[in-house]
Design a protein around this motif. Structure first.
Motif, PDB file in Angstrom:
ATOM      1  N   HIS A  26       0.840  -1.197   0.000  1.00  0.00           N
ATOM      2  CA  HIS A  26       0.000   0.000   0.000  1.00  0.00           C
ATOM      3  C   HIS A  26       0.879   1.252   0.000  1.00  0.00           C
ATOM      4  O   HIS A  26       1.580   1.524   0.977  1.00  0.00           O
ATOM      5  N   ASP A  27       0.856   1.997  -1.097  1.00  0.00           N
ATOM      6  CA  ASP A  27       1.645   3.226  -1.187  1.00  0.00           C
ATOM      7  C   ASP A  27       1.270   4.211  -0.084  1.00  0.00           C
ATOM      8  O   ASP A  27       2.126   4.920   0.442  1.00  0.00           O
ATOM      9  N   GLU A  28      -0.014   4.258   0.271  1.00  0.00           N
ATOM     10  CA  GLU A  28      -0.480   5.177   1.304  1.00  0.00           C
ATOM     11  C   GLU A  28       0.124   4.840   2.661  1.00  0.00           C
ATOM     12  O   GLU A  28       0.371   5.718   3.479  1.00  0.00           O
ATOM     13  N   LEU A  29       0.337   3.556   2.917  1.00  0.00           N
ATOM     14  CA  LEU A  29       0.927   3.128   4.188  1.00  0.00           C
ATOM     15  C   LEU A  29       2.405   3.491   4.251  1.00  0.00           C
ATOM     16  O   LEU A  29       2.906   3.894   5.301  1.00  0.00           O
ATOM     17  N   TYR A  75      -4.171   5.550   7.449  1.00  0.00           N
ATOM     18  CA  TYR A  75      -3.458   5.980   6.246  1.00  0.00           C
ATOM     19  C   TYR A  75      -4.447   6.131   5.100  1.00  0.00           C
ATOM     20  O   TYR A  75      -5.562   5.657   5.156  1.00  0.00           O
ATOM     21  N   GLY A  76      -4.038   6.865   4.078  1.00  0.00           N
ATOM     22  CA  GLY A  76      -4.909   7.151   2.956  1.00  0.00           C
ATOM     23  C   GLY A  76      -5.292   8.620   2.906  1.00  0.00           C
ATOM     24  O   GLY A  76      -6.144   9.008   2.127  1.00  0.00           O
ATOM     25  N   GLY A  77      -4.662   9.437   3.761  1.00  0.00           N
ATOM     26  CA  GLY A  77      -4.955  10.869   3.806  1.00  0.00           C
ATOM     27  C   GLY A  77      -4.195  11.602   2.721  1.00  0.00           C
ATOM     28  O   GLY A  77      -3.583  10.980   1.874  1.00  0.00           O
ATOM     29  N   TYR A  80      -4.826  12.856   7.667  1.00  0.00           N
ATOM     30  CA  TYR A  80      -4.457  11.612   8.339  1.00  0.00           C
ATOM     31  C   TYR A  80      -5.125  11.619   9.703  1.00  0.00           C
ATOM     32  O   TYR A  80      -4.874  12.494  10.518  1.00  0.00           O
ATOM     33  N   THR A  95      -0.260  16.149   7.423  1.00  0.00           N
ATOM     34  CA  THR A  95       0.859  15.348   6.911  1.00  0.00           C
ATOM     35  C   THR A  95       1.062  14.112   7.786  1.00  0.00           C
ATOM     36  O   THR A  95       0.650  14.091   8.950  1.00  0.00           O
ATOM     37  N   PRO A  96       1.729  13.097   7.241  1.00  0.00           N
ATOM     38  CA  PRO A  96       2.049  11.928   8.057  1.00  0.00           C
ATOM     39  C   PRO A  96       2.919  12.282   9.266  1.00  0.00           C
ATOM     40  O   PRO A  96       2.737  11.724  10.347  1.00  0.00           O
TER      41      PRO A  96
END
Length: 110
Positions: A26-29, A75-77, A80, A95-96
């Motif tokens: 998962h790119d978002e993760l 995740y997926g924001g 976030y 942001t993460p």
């Protein structure tokens, strides 16, 4: 899918996006894992992706109920979302890195 045997290996597998690792594709993760890993407090915890969130557990498997008291990041924001261990929304971050900082500020003392 086997779980990593210890905290350091769990982080390594997620950072490397090792095939067969829970959530690794998962790119978002990946961006959330990188931001969380940058926080020394979170690096000491076991990262566990599940149900669209990155959870932080107090120990490697096998787990007990007392290992699940740290907030998690959805995740997926953006945004976030950061959830308490009981899945109450603690807040949202742009942001993460901000989400990871919010988790750190809400880690209960052991």
């Amino acid at each position: 899918m086997s779980e990593a045997p210890d905290v350091a290996t769990a982080w390594l597998w997620l950072l490397e996006r090792r095939p067969g690792t829970r959530g690794a594709m998962h790119d978002e993760l990946a961006v959330v894992v990188e931001a969380a890993h940058a926080e020394p407090c979170l690096r000491e915890l076991y990262p566990f992706p599940t149900h669209g969130t990155l959870r932080f557990l107090r120990s490697a498997p096998p787990w007990s109920g007392s290992d699940h008291d740290v907030p998690s990041i959805g995740y997926g924001g953006p945004p976030y979302k950061v959830y308490s261990a009981d899945y109450d929304l603690l807040g949202e971050a742009a942001t993460p890195a901000e989400a990871a900082a919010l988790v750190v500020s809400n880690v209960p003392p052991r």
